[in-house]
Motif scaffolding. Sequence first.
Motif: not given
Length: 341
Positions: A192-211
């Motif tokens: 449940k924790v894994s699903a909850e955190l994965t959902g949060l990351i997918r909705s708020n993907n703060f990782i940006a690709i520089k290049k």
Amino acid sequence: MDETTAPTPAPKVSLIAKVKNLSKKTKRIIAASTAILLGGGGAAAFAVYQSPDVVVGMAIGSLFSEANPSFEVGMDLNTAGFSGSGIMQIYTSDKGSAVSLYAETKVAEQPVGATLNLTADKAGNLYLNLDNFDSLAYYLVSNGFMPEATITAAREALLGTWVKVTKEDLDSVSGESNCISDKLDDPEYAKKVSAELTGLIRSNNFIAIKKELPQFEGDRVFELGGDAAKMRSFLTGFTKSAFYKDVNSCTPTFEMTAEQIDAITQEELDKAMNTTKVTIYANAFSHKFSKMSIEMKDTGSGESFKVSMKSNGSLPNMVVIPAKTVSMEEILSTLASAGTE
């Protein structure tokens, strides 16, 4: 009045029959048009699949999808007065987890190091084993940090021996129950924790690709940055999650306030990333996570720190709970006896 005969209706012709009756030229035109449409759609789908955002997203997602992931973590530290390196192997299984850490530094150009092995079972007990510590033992004795008798006793007691530290011992040392660890030992709760955190990351993907960097050994390589707005959104969502509430309940001192989250700005994030390089490697075909590296360097002092993590797939058989152990009290008693001789 003469009766008129109704015209005989034309026989119905099936679509297949109509296609069969088409001229060869018409059939070739239809076939070519269909191929172009299907090819164009496939090319578009493939382009999306190969886009940097999708590749990085799938690579990170694969870390959570592995049933029993294992990793190799490398560390290098260089400062004005100290330099050292370490390699840590991490294994997980349904029985527990295991870590093997070899750390080494140089003193007067001589290597000094040791290997620490740790295994944890699902009941919360910890098992310790020390190995490859001849260079460390020599350094401690030759520099007068420990008497030779104590080192000899430690060597005899620890080599090939697993020391068991019970959950109760760990709780008494920490002064509080490791309740969040106990919760995570429950497979359903962990899922449940894994699903909850994965959902949060997918909705708020703060990782940006520089290049994107040149490919390396069949991997696509990307240098990463961060999106402050999405990071704030992710952390805000995290503070509202059931997992955060459980962590805060188990450890009241762990708290993340709205003021702390709001203080994260793009300017500050970019400033921090100026001396930090984050690189991720993903398989060019499957897009599974291969490895990641984080490098921090102070251009003024020349000091640097690097951490790299490589996926080794699923290796649950590497987790073996020791059957023959000694207690921490026995080891301490052996060392104390050696020190009084």
